[in-house]
Write an enzyme that holds these catalytic residues in place. Structure first.
Site, PDB file in Angstrom:
ATOM      1  N   HIS A   5       6.402  12.000  56.346  1.00 23.59           N
ATOM      2  CA  HIS A   5       6.201  13.569  56.246  1.00 23.59           C
ATOM      3  C   HIS A   5       5.048  13.702  55.226  1.00 23.59           C
ATOM      4  CE1 HIS A   5       6.827  17.912  55.207  1.00 23.59           C
ATOM      5  NE2 HIS A   5       7.564  17.819  56.401  1.00 23.59           N
ATOM      6  N   ASP A  17      13.102   9.706  50.475  1.00 28.03           N
ATOM      7  CA  ASP A  17      12.924  10.967  51.087  1.00 28.03           C
ATOM      8  C   ASP A  17      14.291  11.241  51.924  1.00 28.03           C
ATOM      9  OD1 ASP A  17      12.695  13.187  52.350  1.00 28.03           O
ATOM     10  OD2 ASP A  17      10.552  12.850  53.099  1.00 28.03           O
ATOM     11  N   GLN A  66      15.948  14.533  55.643  1.00 25.04           N
ATOM     12  CA  GLN A  66      16.503  14.526  56.938  1.00 25.04           C
ATOM     13  C   GLN A  66      17.880  13.463  56.945  1.00 25.04           C
ATOM     14  OE1 GLN A  66      15.924  16.589  59.332  1.00 25.04           O
ATOM     15  NE2 GLN A  66      13.784  17.232  58.698  1.00 25.04           N
ATOM     16  N   LYS A 105      17.648  22.782  54.565  1.00 25.66           N
ATOM     17  CA  LYS A 105      17.992  21.860  55.578  1.00 25.66           C
ATOM     18  C   LYS A 105      19.594  21.619  55.689  1.00 25.66           C
ATOM     19  CE  LYS A 105      13.370  19.749  55.644  1.00 25.66           C
ATOM     20  NZ  LYS A 105      12.571  20.245  56.674  1.00 25.66           N
ATOM     21  N   CYS A 135       4.216  17.930  60.582  1.00 22.56           N
ATOM     22  CA  CYS A 135       4.075  17.614  59.085  1.00 22.56           C
ATOM     23  C   CYS A 135       3.847  16.104  58.912  1.00 22.56           C
ATOM     24  CB  CYS A 135       4.951  18.135  57.778  1.00 22.56           C
ATOM     25  SG  CYS A 135       4.720  19.928  57.474  1.00 22.56           S
TER      26      CYS A 135
END
Ligand SMILES: Cc1ncc(COP(=O)(O)O)c(C=O)c1O
Ligand SMILES: Cc1ncc(COP(=O)(O)O)c(C=O)c1O
Ligand code: FES
Ligand code: FES
Lengths: 159, 443, 443, 159
Positions: free
Chosen positions: C156, C233, C236, C259, C399
């Site tokens: 991303h 990261d 997600q 999220k 993104c």
């Protein structure tokens, strides 16, 4: 029928046709100026060249780029529209089109002035798509400004 | 100047708009919008006198935030679907509202987490420019050895430490304008310090300890003469007075939402358009780029350039509602009310034996707060005593250690009012403060 | 592994905890907690398939946030009065809750605005260390010319651009691990790239476009061999699977509240304790200092050192409630449900003529999302068509421009599910996608 | 009466007296080690020196600093308490006091062990003030560790 009346209003047949036929597509040499515009929402781009007849007339435009059917159709329609048009008339049309896009569906557009571009009037109800339709028109606006700059500079140099 | 009479629901105050202050009756009515004011603390009715730290939030603000979350949650500036479009419109309308509230244009307002982040954004933007980021268009921000950054001795740590760090990073020098005994800036010293080497002046509009209003016009005039930038910390002015940043003619300004009826987690940075457009990015990532190649990226213009990643959307919506609420009540009337409360507080406390109040005296321009020292009793003990009666005040250095050091103390007790504060509350605080020294055997 | 059976109110799902997936009936029940799912879009019932961008929020989360604002609003870590004490306890309890949710200790968790800010915090911390800030104890973070930062082609922008900028600021070089045609990382290439010069590897746990789960263990092993730091990261993954950051043995990790059923305006950074304590400050100002002199300041230990200014308190409280909600439902059961939805989506779309799905195929480990290209129809037109039927999906580069470029495209359409997504919704999306090409005359 | 029963419980007379009398106040020379502790919430500080009888006994402490009545009284009380006390007993008392402070008012404290320090038990109900009471005790704990380090280093050097 797979789309609502609203969707059919957005994607009128003339738009879908222009999106396929892409009038004016393919950059041609001999342009007075060009402009490259990017739609930051989607990353799509258009490069548009303006070919002048004399200093006061747009002979034609040529363009390339990738985008959605709205932006592609819009470029194609624009190409038909500015064929051999005095520059003040071009400017008038750009302004009228911008007004149409910002109207949120409250006006239909002047078909005399905008021809096929009135088919894009449905876009004005879709806030996220207005930039799509405007993209080639903004590119033309910038290219004309650049042409003026270039002419101005030449004129200056000649003096 | 009175505010317009157009009052929007659900604000309950509808008195004569030619009066430039709220009345007690107005305040009683609007207190109904703040249910927390009904709570008790240690068995006594709450007297909340810590609005300088953070304000309470009216129902309208909580409702706006919840309504957005309940009906419109969607990614903004990232989606093309209907809900994303709606959310984006609401979000940008919030920006326009808050920008209008402080007299600037929407595209000159950047959302931040709080005022502190806004100040860091400027400081890091300048560092990045100094490292060559942003190229020629950012060159005007480059600073280095020999350049000077000017602050004042009354600054909140958030408007001091970021400039210390900027100085460390760039080799620039930090200069400090001192304070008079009454707390006012030494303007003669300012005139000496601000000179050809000065690149930036960072100053608070209203002191969170002294309650005074700084002469921004004078400092801006000095800055303009030498071509320096002016950064205004509007944290303590935006909530309490009508603010026109364009008229003040500052280059940058910051504010915090939680001090002005808004939620935590949101603040704003104003930057003069041509400056904001020229400043290199600070936080980078999604939503602030046009093109990302593996080895470099191109950035959007301001304000998007400074809003990396998913934004504090529902907080922006809530802050916009807060400013609508404030405007409907009328900033001038709020300022009038708070001035009166401040004077009442000052007069009451100053009359007590063994109490010293910091800052300008009675009759001078002040907001509705007073910081004071109780002879022989530590500020935390003062605070504890008041807390026992449900009176919530702030004690300590209030994030302004240098200011306290300047006055030879480490801590003060601060009572700070807002539009929902009543005269009775101020009187209760004065009475309680009057009992402190006896309790601690300090008389 | 099944989650514990301790289910806290107001979560409605109480089925057999030995089943590692939610059932349709569970999902129907928990949808009642998300009133927005009842709304219509363009006259059709909403089918929200954009949870990968931002999730909807259950009432419990909105209630927790509002309750805090209504009853406990006060400054945290700055006041000594009763309300400040209460608010501080609630705030720190929220930190402990969210830290526990991802398997780490409370003092290793820093609040941020979003994941993007967390990644920037690390990158600027490293820049500052490289400029000598933090002295000897921060020396381990110093990087410069000759050093390498490694990312992947699927990142991303928020996990790419900050590292580009760090490379620019320090003179370090950015290296990129490429992708196979099925989207998986080229691990052989990774093994070549990660070497003696590697100082840091930044990688996403789950790709927001491909839906695949990266082999974090392999990358951590490679990093450990060369003494490089690993930044994960977890944007997600944290919302969609049980996460144990300590077990994953990464050095830093970031996530975004919005999220994972939480509000906007809040995210978190995890840092291994000794690293977080050694990293120099990023944002500076109030509440992160011990002593402020006019010319320099001393800083608090982590996590306070990284939390300058007034924090996003009510958002932290809400995010804690969101993780409580998720745990009560059961992360493994959520993951099970979403895997099944993902497979259903994949199977349904892949069976349509002229549609190409990015990422691994059926049966492989994936989360509940699919990004695809419709031959002859631009993604925005696909999205518009689906939106007309109330189906909200994301279109564009998500993104991740380099990833799209890698696959020779500029945009995809992404449908992404969450715990409240039903099989019927997935089927509705598949049916609608099946009608796209005919509508646009692309068949 | 100007304070509630709870407040009177927090500020017992013995505390107010200690806060005034400040036993052990004034740094003395000849200390084995010292520690400086800061309370970040308020910015108050204490410097505390530990004076050893032999290596195993704390002869006395001396301290300076500014703080609230709680921290001042706490230092004064601590000074009385550790007068000529074997170090294991000092450690025991520090632990007992910490437990008392973290008890949220659930325990009263062992008066045999903690003497006047039990008067500080009310502090444990005030989460924002626990650090005040702990400040000198933490300083003593650190000073003792430092004394050990110094002794250890000396012992090491002597070997
Ligand atoms: C994989 C990944 N990383 C980072 C981000 C950035 O998150 P945020 O925008 O909340 O900072 C996102 C979401 O947009 C994401 O999907
Ligand atoms: C004058 C002043 N400046 C800056 C700040 C910092 O604001 P925030 O903590 O919301 O970033 C405050 C409030 O704490 C303040 O009063
Ligand atoms: S979606 Fe990119 S131009 Fe229309
Ligand atoms: S208030 Fe500072 S030590 Fe008690």
């Amino acid at each position: 029928m797979t789309g609502s009346a609203a969707l059919q209003g957005l994607y009128q047949q003339v738009i879908l046709d222009h999106a396929k036929e892409k009038h004016g597509f393919g950059l041609r040499d001999g342009a007075a100026a060009s402009s490259h515009q990017l739609n930051p929402t989607c990353g799509d781009e258009v490069t548009l060249r303006v070919h002048l007849g004399d200093a006061d007339t747009v002979a034609s435009i040529s363009w390339e780029g990738q985008g959605c059917s709205i932006s592609t159709a819009s470029a194609s329609i624009l190409s038909d529209l500015v064929d051999d048009l005095p520059r003040p008339d071009v400017r008038l049309r750009i302004e009228a089109f911008r007004e149409l896009m910002q109207s949120k569906g409250t006006i239909d557009g002047d078909e005399e002035l905008l021809e096929d571009a009135v088919a894009l009037s449905g876009v004005s109800r879709y806030v996220t798509r207005i930039k799509c339709a405007m993209l080639p028109w903004v590119a033309l606006e910038h290219a004309l400004l650049e042409a003026d700059g270039a002419l101005g500079a030449e004129a200056g140099a000649a003096r | 100047m009175p505010t317009p009479t157009t009052v929007m629901p659900p604000v309950p105050v509808r008195t004569d708009a030619t009066v430039t202050t709220l009345t007690s009756a107005d305040v009683e009515r609007l207190r109904a919008d703040f249910p927390i004011l009904e709570r008790t603390v240690n068995g006594s009715p709450l007297v909340y006198l810590d609005s300088g730290a953070t304000s309470q939030k009216p129902l309208a603000v909580l409702d706006a935030e919840r309504a957005f979350a309940l009906h419109e949650t969607a990614a903004v500036h990232r989606g093309a679907h209907t809900m994303a479009g709606e959310a984006t419109e609401t979000f940008e309308a919030a920006r326009a509202q808050v920008a209008g509230f402080v007299g600037v244009d929407a595209d000159e307002l950047v959302w931040t987490s709080n005022a502190t982040e806004g100040l860091n954004l400027i400081a890091y933007g300048i560092s990045n420019a100094s490292l060559g980021r942003g190229g020629d268009s950012s060159a005007r921000f480059r600073i280095g050895a020999g350049d000077e950054i000017v602050v004042t001795e009354m600054e909140h740590h958030s408007n001091l430490v970021p400039w210390q760090e900027l100085a460390f990073r760039t080799g620039a020098t930090l200069r400090v304008i001192g304070l008079q005994d009454d707390g006012h800036l030494k303007l003669d010293e300012a005139a000496e310090i601000i000179g050809a080497r000065t690149r930036l002046i960072a100053v608070t509009h209203v002191s969170n300890v002294l309650g005074l209003v700084n002469p921004v016009e004078d400092l801006v005039a000095m800055a303009r003469r030498v071509g320096a930038l002016v950064v205004l910390d509007a944290c303590q002015s935006a909530p309490h007075m009508a603010l026109d940043l364009r008229a003040l003619d500052v280059d940058f300004a910051v504010l915090s939402g939680h001090k002005m009826l808004g939620p935590t987690g949101i603040g704003a940075l104003y930057g003069r358009r041509e400056l904001l457009d020229a400043l290199p990015p600070f936080l980078t990532g999604g939503s602030m780029i046009t093109t990302v190649q593996l080895d470099h990226s191109e950035f959007l213009p301001a304000p998007a350039r400074f809003e990396a990643g998913t934004q504090r959307v529902s907080q922006a919506v809530a802050l916009a509602e807060a400013t609508r609420y404030l405007s409907a009540v009328g900033m001038d009337r709020i300022a009038g009310w708070e001035f009166a409360l401040g004077q009442r507080l000052l007069e009451g406390i100053a009359a007590l034996p063994g109490i010293r109040v910091l800052g300008p005296g009675l009759g001078e321009e002040r907001v509705g707060l007073a910081s004071f020292v109780v002879e022989g009793v530590h500020a935390h003990d003062v605070g504890q005593f008041l807390d026992d009666r449900g009176i919530e005040v702030r004690v300590g250095h209030h994030c302004a250690q240098p200011l306290h050091r300047r006055f030879g103390i480490t801590a003060t007790t601060r009572a700070s009012a807002y539009l929902y504060t009543t005269e009775d509350e101020v009187d209760a605080a004065i009475a309680a403060i009057g009992d402190v020294r006896a309790f601690f055997g300090a008389v």
